[in-house]
Design an enzyme around this catalytic site. Structure first.
Site, PDB file in Angstrom:
ATOM      1  N   TYR A  16       9.233  -1.611  -2.216  1.00  0.00           N
ATOM      2  CA  TYR A  16       7.672  -1.103  -2.483  1.00  0.00           C
ATOM      3  C   TYR A  16       7.017  -0.349  -3.572  1.00  0.00           C
ATOM      4  O   TYR A  16       6.375  -0.755  -3.494  1.00  0.00           O
ATOM      5  CB  TYR A  16       8.729   0.433  -2.181  1.00  0.00           C
ATOM      6  CG  TYR A  16       7.531   1.872  -2.026  1.00  0.00           C
ATOM      7  CD1 TYR A  16       6.994   1.853  -0.521  1.00  0.00           C
ATOM      8  CD2 TYR A  16       7.470   3.190  -3.261  1.00  0.00           C
ATOM      9  CE1 TYR A  16       5.562   2.883  -1.269  1.00  0.00           C
ATOM     10  CE2 TYR A  16       6.797   3.705  -3.255  1.00  0.00           C
ATOM     11  CZ  TYR A  16       5.743   3.939  -2.464  1.00  0.00           C
ATOM     12  OH  TYR A  16       4.484   5.025  -2.232  1.00  0.00           O
ATOM     13  N   GLU A  38       5.642  11.332   2.452  1.00  0.00           N
ATOM     14  CA  GLU A  38       6.162  11.695   1.321  1.00  0.00           C
ATOM     15  C   GLU A  38       6.326  13.500   0.916  1.00  0.00           C
ATOM     16  O   GLU A  38       6.548  14.064   0.551  1.00  0.00           O
ATOM     17  CB  GLU A  38       4.191  11.678  -0.088  1.00  0.00           C
ATOM     18  CG  GLU A  38       4.290  10.535  -0.607  1.00  0.00           C
ATOM     19  CD  GLU A  38       5.235   9.864  -1.619  1.00  0.00           C
ATOM     20  OE1 GLU A  38       6.095  11.207  -2.335  1.00  0.00           O
ATOM     21  OE2 GLU A  38       5.278   8.948  -1.989  1.00  0.00           O
ATOM     22  N   TRP A  46      13.002   9.676  -2.582  1.00  0.00           N
ATOM     23  CA  TRP A  46      12.509   8.547  -1.963  1.00  0.00           C
ATOM     24  C   TRP A  46      12.854   8.058  -1.845  1.00  0.00           C
ATOM     25  O   TRP A  46      12.822   6.948  -0.444  1.00  0.00           O
ATOM     26  CB  TRP A  46      11.278   8.233  -3.002  1.00  0.00           C
ATOM     27  CG  TRP A  46       9.947   7.143  -2.196  1.00  0.00           C
ATOM     28  CD1 TRP A  46      10.124   6.060  -2.723  1.00  0.00           C
ATOM     29  CD2 TRP A  46       9.236   7.309  -1.285  1.00  0.00           C
ATOM     30  NE1 TRP A  46       9.342   5.887  -2.526  1.00  0.00           N
ATOM     31  CE2 TRP A  46       8.569   6.836  -0.911  1.00  0.00           C
ATOM     32  CE3 TRP A  46       9.600   8.771  -0.639  1.00  0.00           C
ATOM     33  CZ2 TRP A  46       7.834   6.155  -0.297  1.00  0.00           C
ATOM     34  CZ3 TRP A  46       8.185   8.611   0.072  1.00  0.00           C
ATOM     35  CH2 TRP A  46       7.612   7.741   0.548  1.00  0.00           C
TER      36      TRP A  46
END
Length: 186
Positions: A16, A38, A46
């Site tokens: 990512y 998010e 995350w």
């Protein structure tokens, strides 16, 4: 070259970081996906969200905005029970709520992308931090956009979440200056 340290050896996080994070994106579907992911991250890490990303894509028809806008509580309950997504019901309810708000913005501004990118005059904010520790949790820009999104009925878009979202869609480049993925090093 020294790289950003936040991926911490996690393969999903590293991919990512290397391929998506802080790279300008103008695709409404991708931007909507990052907004939802998010928001799902709020209070979590995350890495948890990234590990569930494929399940989210499957559950929400690859984040098709019109499809998501039509989901009701019964649909969301089925997703909560049957899919490997974060089970927080208010976060799941934010998906159709935010999709409906995106559709309104698309009518008003032509695209969700145009609406957002106008805040930075269509140029990403390129920061030059020396260490990850210098990266702020929010900024005046994230506060401004958060307020605007909240006025438009978006959910899970506080200033900290919004700042992460701006990084995710490349409106803000927060790679440390020595990272080979920083805009000035690519």
């Amino acid at each position: 070259m020294e790289q950003c340290s936040w991926p911490q050896g996690n393969a999903l996080m590293q991919t990512y970081h290397d391929e998506e994070w802080c790279r300008p994106n103008y695709d409404d579907r991708y931007i909507f996906e990052m907004l939802i992911l998010e928001g799902a991250q709020a209070g979590l890490s995350w890495s948890i969200v990234l590990a569930k990303r494929e399940a989210y894509q499957a559950a929400f028809n690859n984040f098709d905005i019109e499809y998501c806008a039509g989901l009701n509580d019964e649909d969301l309950e089925a997703i909560r029970e049957n899919d490997n997504v974060i089970k927080h019901f208010a976060k799941l309810q934010s998906v159709p709520t935010n999709a409906q708000a995106v559709l309104k913005i698309q009518k008003e501004f032509n695209s969700f992308s145009d609406f957002l990118w106008r805040f930075v005059e269509y140029e990403p904010v390129i920061n030059s931090w020396e260490t990850d520790a210098q990266i702020p949790p929010q900024s005046p820009l994230s506060v401004q956009i958060s307020k605007d999104l909240k006025k438009r009925s978006f959910k899970f878009v506080g200033p900290v979440t919004t700042y992460s979202f701006l990084q995710a869609i490349g409106m803000v480049d927060d790679h440390i200056r020595s990272c080979k993925f920083h805009t000035l090093n690519r």
